[in-house]
Scaffold this motif. Structure first.
Motif, PDB file in Angstrom:
ATOM      1  N   PHE A 163       0.840  -1.188   0.000  1.00 30.83           N
ATOM      2  CA  PHE A 163       0.000   0.000   0.000  1.00 30.83           C
ATOM      3  C   PHE A 163       0.883   1.249   0.000  1.00 30.83           C
ATOM      4  N   PRO A 164       0.467   2.291  -0.720  1.00 33.24           N
ATOM      5  CA  PRO A 164       1.257   3.535  -0.733  1.00 33.24           C
ATOM      6  C   PRO A 164       1.400   4.117   0.668  1.00 33.24           C
ATOM      7  N   GLU A 165       2.488   4.824   0.888  1.00 31.60           N
ATOM      8  CA  GLU A 165       2.724   5.440   2.183  1.00 31.60           C
ATOM      9  C   GLU A 165       1.656   6.479   2.520  1.00 31.60           C
ATOM     10  N   ASN A 166       1.098   7.119   1.473  1.00 28.46           N
ATOM     11  CA  ASN A 166       0.087   8.159   1.695  1.00 28.46           C
ATOM     12  C   ASN A 166      -1.331   7.639   1.471  1.00 28.46           C
ATOM     13  N   TYR A 167      -1.520   6.331   1.614  1.00 32.81           N
ATOM     14  CA  TYR A 167      -2.844   5.743   1.396  1.00 32.81           C
ATOM     15  C   TYR A 167      -3.861   6.350   2.361  1.00 32.81           C
ATOM     16  N   ASN A 169      -6.343   5.247   4.096  1.00 36.96           N
ATOM     17  CA  ASN A 169      -6.556   4.549   5.370  1.00 36.96           C
ATOM     18  C   ASN A 169      -5.203   4.367   6.058  1.00 36.96           C
ATOM     19  N   ALA A 170      -5.018   5.105   7.140  1.00 36.22           N
ATOM     20  CA  ALA A 170      -3.716   5.088   7.818  1.00 36.22           C
ATOM     21  C   ALA A 170      -3.352   3.706   8.342  1.00 36.22           C
ATOM     22  N   ASP A 171      -4.354   2.857   8.613  1.00 37.76           N
ATOM     23  CA  ASP A 171      -4.084   1.511   9.125  1.00 37.76           C
ATOM     24  C   ASP A 171      -3.440   0.617   8.057  1.00 37.76           C
ATOM     25  N   LEU A 172      -3.608   0.990   6.788  1.00 36.46           N
ATOM     26  CA  LEU A 172      -3.063   0.182   5.694  1.00 36.46           C
ATOM     27  C   LEU A 172      -1.841   0.831   5.036  1.00 36.46           C
ATOM     28  N   ALA A 173      -1.685   2.130   5.216  1.00 34.54           N
ATOM     29  CA  ALA A 173      -0.620   2.870   4.542  1.00 34.54           C
ATOM     30  C   ALA A 173       0.744   2.238   4.769  1.00 34.54           C
ATOM     31  N   GLY A 174       1.452   1.993   3.658  1.00 35.04           N
ATOM     32  CA  GLY A 174       2.817   1.482   3.718  1.00 35.04           C
ATOM     33  C   GLY A 174       2.958   0.014   4.035  1.00 35.04           C
ATOM     34  N   LYS A 175       1.852  -0.702   4.192  1.00 35.72           N
ATOM     35  CA  LYS A 175       1.942  -2.103   4.601  1.00 35.72           C
ATOM     36  C   LYS A 175       1.954  -3.051   3.404  1.00 35.72           C
ATOM     37  N   ASP A 176       2.640  -4.184   3.588  1.00 30.27           N
ATOM     38  CA  ASP A 176       2.676  -5.236   2.575  1.00 30.27           C
ATOM     39  C   ASP A 176       1.402  -6.063   2.673  1.00 30.27           C
ATOM     40  N   ALA A 177       0.873  -6.445   1.515  1.00 29.55           N
ATOM     41  CA  ALA A 177      -0.360  -7.236   1.484  1.00 29.55           C
ATOM     42  C   ALA A 177      -0.261  -8.292   0.400  1.00 29.55           C
ATOM     43  N   VAL A 178      -0.993  -9.365   0.606  1.00 30.22           N
ATOM     44  CA  VAL A 178      -1.094 -10.432  -0.396  1.00 30.22           C
ATOM     45  C   VAL A 178      -2.565 -10.568  -0.785  1.00 30.22           C
ATOM     46  N   PHE A 179      -2.827 -10.462  -2.090  1.00 33.16           N
ATOM     47  CA  PHE A 179      -4.190 -10.602  -2.604  1.00 33.16           C
ATOM     48  C   PHE A 179      -4.292 -11.902  -3.399  1.00 33.16           C
ATOM     49  N   THR A 180      -5.157 -12.794  -2.958  1.00 34.11           N
ATOM     50  CA  THR A 180      -5.413 -14.030  -3.693  1.00 34.11           C
ATOM     51  C   THR A 180      -6.569 -13.769  -4.648  1.00 34.11           C
ATOM     52  N   VAL A 181      -6.268 -13.858  -5.937  1.00 38.37           N
ATOM     53  CA  VAL A 181      -7.226 -13.481  -6.977  1.00 38.37           C
ATOM     54  C   VAL A 181      -7.677 -14.709  -7.757  1.00 38.37           C
ATOM     55  N   THR A 182      -8.980 -14.795  -7.993  1.00 37.01           N
ATOM     56  CA  THR A 182      -9.532 -15.834  -8.865  1.00 37.01           C
ATOM     57  C   THR A 182     -10.251 -15.154 -10.017  1.00 37.01           C
ATOM     58  N   ILE A 183      -9.840 -15.477 -11.251  1.00 37.83           N
ATOM     59  CA  ILE A 183     -10.449 -14.881 -12.442  1.00 37.83           C
ATOM     60  C   ILE A 183     -11.700 -15.667 -12.815  1.00 37.83           C
ATOM     61  N   ASN A 184     -12.848 -15.011 -12.795  1.00 37.39           N
ATOM     62  CA  ASN A 184     -14.105 -15.662 -13.169  1.00 37.39           C
ATOM     63  C   ASN A 184     -14.379 -15.577 -14.665  1.00 37.39           C
ATOM     64  N   SER A 185     -14.057 -14.435 -15.248  1.00 34.76           N
ATOM     65  CA  SER A 185     -14.261 -14.254 -16.691  1.00 34.76           C
ATOM     66  C   SER A 185     -13.453 -13.067 -17.174  1.00 34.76           C
ATOM     67  N   ILE A 186     -13.205 -13.043 -18.482  1.00 40.54           N
ATOM     68  CA  ILE A 186     -12.493 -11.930 -19.109  1.00 40.54           C
ATOM     69  C   ILE A 186     -13.293 -11.490 -20.327  1.00 40.54           C
ATOM     70  N   SER A 187     -13.517 -10.198 -20.442  1.00 41.30           N
ATOM     71  CA  SER A 187     -14.259  -9.665 -21.586  1.00 41.30           C
ATOM     72  C   SER A 187     -13.422  -8.617 -22.303  1.00 41.30           C
ATOM     73  N   LYS A 188     -13.521  -8.634 -23.609  1.00 39.18           N
ATOM     74  CA  LYS A 188     -12.771  -7.702 -24.432  1.00 39.18           C
ATOM     75  C   LYS A 188     -13.698  -6.594 -24.916  1.00 39.18           C
ATOM     76  N   GLN A 189     -13.214  -5.376 -24.822  1.00 39.29           N
ATOM     77  CA  GLN A 189     -14.021  -4.236 -25.235  1.00 39.29           C
ATOM     78  C   GLN A 189     -14.115  -4.161 -26.754  1.00 39.29           C
ATOM     79  N   ASN A 190     -15.326  -4.066 -27.243  1.00 43.58           N
ATOM     80  CA  ASN A 190     -15.555  -3.969 -28.678  1.00 43.58           C
ATOM     81  C   ASN A 190     -16.106  -2.582 -28.990  1.00 43.58           C
ATOM     82  N   VAL A 191     -15.208  -1.672 -29.376  1.00 48.22           N
ATOM     83  CA  VAL A 191     -15.600  -0.298 -29.669  1.00 48.22           C
ATOM     84  C   VAL A 191     -16.026  -0.207 -31.133  1.00 48.22           C
ATOM     85  N   PRO A 192     -17.232   0.304 -31.395  1.00 47.68           N
ATOM     86  CA  PRO A 192     -17.698   0.393 -32.780  1.00 47.68           C
ATOM     87  C   PRO A 192     -16.821   1.322 -33.610  1.00 47.68           C
ATOM     88  N   LYS A 193     -16.720   1.033 -34.891  1.00 52.04           N
ATOM     89  CA  LYS A 193     -15.931   1.863 -35.795  1.00 52.04           C
ATOM     90  C   LYS A 193     -16.779   3.020 -36.317  1.00 52.04           C
TER      91      LYS A 193
END
Length: 395
Positions: A163-167, A169-193
């Protein structure tokens, strides 16, 4: 989990009528919290009394004419036209789900579950399920979004971040964290021409070609730029006059009213933008209850009240007023903006002070126009920023 919460200012409130900052009420006269993210006055304050009060006795005007103010440009560039068209096309984009072999890329939208831990323990706000995130939107702390790139649907992995030093939430600022991520789906943006057919079928009721549509967009932007110039220079002129004025006292009834607006404003900002209670929002911005009241609520209320006082005082000194005809001519625009049929419906939905708020805004505009006409409007030339040296350059 997300980036530092930003304390939004009351810039919009300070330059608009209190009507624009009022919440819609239901058929029983209760404020509808879902109607708007703007503030509303508390029920025990006499809004009509507050808004109809003559406050000129609390102001000692300094010089308010002949001041030098900054010019607001109304130039529309080709780049702005292209950016507006690009933004419009992105608004109409669809999200196409990708198969299990597809690897997430920048600008893709990922639906995911994540659990954040510090020293092996989950922390408040660090976990979520089935949440959507567009990679590259910079909504999450540095490293999180980049860590999603290259992963596929069904992947489960850890992101070791700090976490950034200036985050916020002072309780989290500057602290190391581990995030366990599970990908459910991925979508691609389709911008019209942008094609003649898409312009004719989807984007415009009048343009039939890309060239015509670009002219249409430019015309709209030019109209908006002209309005912004008028409003911006009026604001600059009024702020310059405020800087020269002296406020002898802030009357309590008005302070209570404007403080209620400020509190409602931030209550709704916290709720609708961040999903937080106001108390948590205050803490996240590194305020105590006492410093929040003095540095944010009271100061913002004084700024709003100061503006009202100075505008009233200048109007009185220069014999400027809003006529019934001017009010009636502008009223249909307000009715359309607030989606009500008539003046009575406006009062029912937004309170008895609604018409007074409109007149206040019209007076603000007339005073602003008068000051601009009598001030010296100068173009401010931006000072060039030196290019960073090789040793000073960052990532």
């Amino acid at each position: 989990m997300k980036k530092k919460i930003v304390l939004l200012t009351l810039t919009a409130v300070l330059s608009c009528s209190m009507l624009a900052c009022s919440s819609k009420k239901d058929d029983k006269g209760n404020a509808d919290a879902n109607a708007t993210a703007s503030p509303s006055a508390t029920a025990n304050i006499d809004e009509v009394k507050v808004l109809s009060a003559d406050l000129t006795g609390y102001v000692k005007l300094g010089q308010y004419k002949g001041l030098t103010i900054e010019e607001v440009s109304d130039t529309v560039t080709d780049k702005q036209v292209e950016e507006q068209i690009e933004a419009t096309l992105k608004e109409k984009a669809t999200w196409d789900a990708q198969d299990a072999k597809y690897k997430a890329k920048n600008l893709d939208q990922v639906n995911m579950d994540y659990v954040g831990k510090i020293d092996g323990k989950e922390f408040d706000g660090g976990s979520a399920k089935a949440t959507d995130l567009q990679i590259g939107s910079n909504q999450f702390i540095e490293g999180f979004e980049a860590g999603l790139i290259g992963h596929k649907k069904g992947d489960k992995f850890d992101l070791k971040l700090k976490f950034p030093e200036n985050y916020g939430n002072a309780d989290l600022a500057g602290k190391d964290a581990v995030f366990t991520v599970t990908i459910n789906s991925i979508s691609k943006q389709n911008v019209p021409k942008l094609t003649d057919k898409y312009v004719k079928d989807t984007l415009s009721k009048t343009s039939k070609t890309v060239a015509e549509y670009k002219k249409e967009v430019r015309k709209t932007l030019e109209m908006q730029a002209t309005e912004s110039k008028v409003q911006g220079e009026a604001k600059n002129a009024i702020q310059a006059a405020i800087a020269k004025a002296e406020i002898t006292e802030y009357p309590q009834d008005q302070m209570d009213y404007y403080k209620s607006l400020v509190t409602s404003y931030y209550t709704n900002i916290a709720k609708y933008y961040y999903g937080m209670a106001l108390a948590d929002f205050i803490t996240a911005n590194n305020y105590t209850t006492e410093t929040w009241d003095s540095e944010v609520v009271t100061k913002s209320a004084q700024d709003m009240l100061k503006q009202v006082m100075v505008v009233q005082a200048i109007a009185k000194a220069e014999n400027i007023s809003v006529t019934d005809e001017e009010y009636k001519n502008k009223l249909p625009d307000y009715l359309a903006s607030y989606q009500v049929a008539d003046e009575e419906a406006l009062k029912t939905s937004y309170g008895e002070g609604a018409t007074l708020s409109i007149k206040d805004e019209l007076l603000y505009n007339k005073v602003g126009a008068f000051l601009v006409k009598n001030d010296k409007v100068e173009k401010v030339v931006a000072t060039a920023t030196p290019a960073p040296t090789a040793t000073a350059a960052t990532k």
